[in-house]
Design a protein around this motif. Structure first.
Motif, short mmCIF file in Angstrom:
data_model
loop_
_atom_site.label_atom_id
_atom_site.label_comp_id
_atom_site.label_asym_id
_atom_site.label_seq_id
_atom_site.Cartn_x
_atom_site.Cartn_y
_atom_site.Cartn_z
N ALA A 212 -5.15 38.80 57.36
CA ALA A 212 -3.83 39.36 57.06
C ALA A 212 -2.99 39.43 58.32
CB ALA A 212 -3.99 40.76 56.46
N VAL B 232 1.82 39.20 55.46
CA VAL B 232 1.81 40.44 54.67
C VAL B 232 3.04 41.26 55.06
CG1 VAL B 232 0.50 42.50 54.01
CG2 VAL B 232 -0.71 40.38 54.59
N ILE C 58 -9.94 35.47 54.41
CA ILE C 58 -8.51 35.77 54.49
C ILE C 58 -8.22 36.65 55.69
CG2 ILE C 58 -6.57 36.88 53.34
CD1 ILE C 58 -7.50 34.36 51.92
N ALA D 192 -9.11 42.06 52.89
CA ALA D 192 -8.87 41.14 53.99
C ALA D 192 -10.09 41.11 54.91
CB ALA D 192 -7.64 41.55 54.78
N LEU E 5 -2.57 34.89 55.93
CA LEU E 5 -1.50 35.14 54.97
C LEU E 5 -0.50 36.13 55.57
CD1 LEU E 5 -3.55 35.75 51.68
CD2 LEU E 5 -2.87 33.57 52.70
N LYS F 297 -8.31 36.75 46.90
CA LYS F 297 -9.70 36.65 47.36
C LYS F 297 -10.66 36.36 46.22
CE LYS F 297 -11.96 39.13 50.15
NZ LYS F 297 -12.60 38.03 50.88
N THR G 140 3.12 35.31 49.82
CA THR G 140 1.80 35.82 49.44
C THR G 140 1.85 36.51 48.07
OG1 THR G 140 1.25 36.10 51.77
CG2 THR G 140 -0.11 37.29 50.19
N ILE H 109 -3.68 40.39 47.98
CA ILE H 109 -4.88 39.87 48.64
C ILE H 109 -6.11 40.02 47.76
CG2 ILE H 109 -6.48 40.25 50.58
CD1 ILE H 109 -4.03 40.86 52.31
N ARG H 110 -6.18 41.11 47.01
CA ARG H 110 -7.36 41.35 46.18
C ARG H 110 -7.58 40.23 45.16
NH1 ARG H 110 -10.53 45.56 45.57
NH2 ARG H 110 -9.10 46.87 46.78
N ASN I 226 -7.74 45.99 50.31
CA ASN I 226 -7.73 44.95 49.27
C ASN I 226 -8.60 43.75 49.63
OD1 ASN I 226 -5.77 45.60 46.93
ND2 ASN I 226 -4.68 46.30 48.77
N ALA J 72 -4.10 46.06 53.48
CA ALA J 72 -4.73 44.73 53.46
C ALA J 72 -6.24 44.84 53.50
CB ALA J 72 -4.22 43.89 54.62
#
Length: 352
Positions: A79, A57, A77, A96, A55, A70, A32, A66-67, A94, A91
């Motif tokens: 996590a 993590v 998404i 998720a 994903l 996305k 990731t 993740i940010r 950011n 997560a």
């Protein structure tokens, strides 16, 4: 078929349960933290029809990634969190859209309560993901070894924790590499809760063995009306997981996406290179999403009949093929031109 009633949740705009179509999920196998590689794989999954992507993590770098991921993809998404509840918090911060937590290793009630507070704030559903291979020590001590009953008890203990915290954006999975154990666990759980259920056979194996296990486990439960979202687990390209998932749904009449290809296994009567022909056509039509039934047959025994039942069909033999469209003979085509002409006719029909 009549489907089990389940309450509905929403993950990044995808409705799960409550009569919504069975949703198809997969999981990236890129690190990731490697944002470019992960985005590229998510785009491929999206093209294949994946509707939710999970994903891994494992650390804060992945949670922070993740940010940006996305901002570059359109799929919701989820996590996947193990061991450290702080990763779940990061997560969600950011962006998720969902969490998958393993109740056997995420921590105690205090940690779960912190996750719930954040999940309520961000309106993030939580999947309680029970795996037969990672049950808590207390559960294993009680049952001696993983059993369907042990898996259900593990799930229910964490459902009660979330419910006590007045949190109900819940989805549950009970995965095992043993197909019958997985089926039995879901059957038991389906009688106890009305939360949406995520189906899967974990660590199912390679392409052939994994496809068989997933088709039997997921397929049997779906045929009983159990299941709101699925992930086919394969030691293979995640895009293949999505393709197999849609074939399971198609076979049960639950969803239809893209080309359904009916083709014979070939025998001594076959007089064209059917393997190559089918592979070429399938690859050329991989981006097709409109449901369409195609027949690609290699001889004159069953070929013409099957071809006539399809939207478009070929019955091949002696270096050429007869092209059918809605049961009517269109033309005869040399074998060297069959794939090209067939694909052209399919695309023409879809665009009519």
């Amino acid at each position: 078929m009549k489907r089990r009633f389940s309450r509905q949740i929403n993950i990044g705009g995808v409705k799960i349960g409550g009569g919504a179509p069975v949703a198809v999920q997969s999981m990236t196998n890129t690190p990731t933290q490697d944002i470019d590689a992960t985005v590229k794989q998510i785009d491929r999954l999206n093209d294949a029809g994946c509707e939710l992507v999970r994903l891994a993590v494992p650390d804060m770098e992945a949670a922070s990634a993740i940010r940006e991921i996305k901002s570059r993809v359109s799929l919701p998404i989820i996590a996947d969190i193990h061991f450290d509840y702080n990763l779940a918090l990061a997560a969600m911060e950011n962006g998720a859209n969902g969490l998958r937590l393993n109740p056997g290793n995420i921590g105690g009630r205090k940690e779960i309560q912190e996750i719930v507070v954040a999940a309520r704030t961000y309106a993030v559903p939580i999947r309680i993901g029970v795996n037969s291979g990672s049950l808590s020590k207390a559960i294993l001590k009680k049952y001696g070894h993983p059993t369907p009953e042990a898996m259900v008890e593990s799930a229910m203990s964490h459902v009660r924790i979330l419910e006590d915290l007045d949190f109900h954006l819940i989805k549950i999975s009970l995965k095992s590499s043993d197909v019958w154990q997985m089926i039995s666990a879901y059957r038991l759980l389906s009688e106890k809760v009305d939360y949406p259920l995520h189906l899967g056979v974990t660590e199912a194996g390679t392409l052939i063995s994994g496809t068989v296990k997933n088709s039997l486990g997921i397929g049997l439960l779906l045929s009983e009306g159990i299941g709101d979202t699925i992930r086919v687990s394969l030691t293979h390209d995640p895009v293949t997981e999505v393709k197999v998932a849609y074939e399971i749904l198609r076979a049960l009449g639950l969803r239809h996406r893209g080309a359904e290809i009916i083709s014979c296994p070939t025998c001594g009567r076959c007089q064209i290179d059917l393997f190559k022909l089918v592979e070429t056509i399938e690859n050329d039509l991989i981006q097709i999403t409109t449901p369409i039934k195609l027949a690609i047959m290699g001889c004159v025994v069953n070929g013409p009949g099957e071809a006539r039942e399809a939207d478009i069909g070929i019955a091949g033999g002696q270096g050429k093929g007869t092209l059918f469209k809605k049961g009517r003979v269109i033309k005869k085509v040399p074998e060297s031109d069959l794939a090209r002409v067939f694909v052209e006719e399919v695309k023409k029909m879809i665009n009519e």
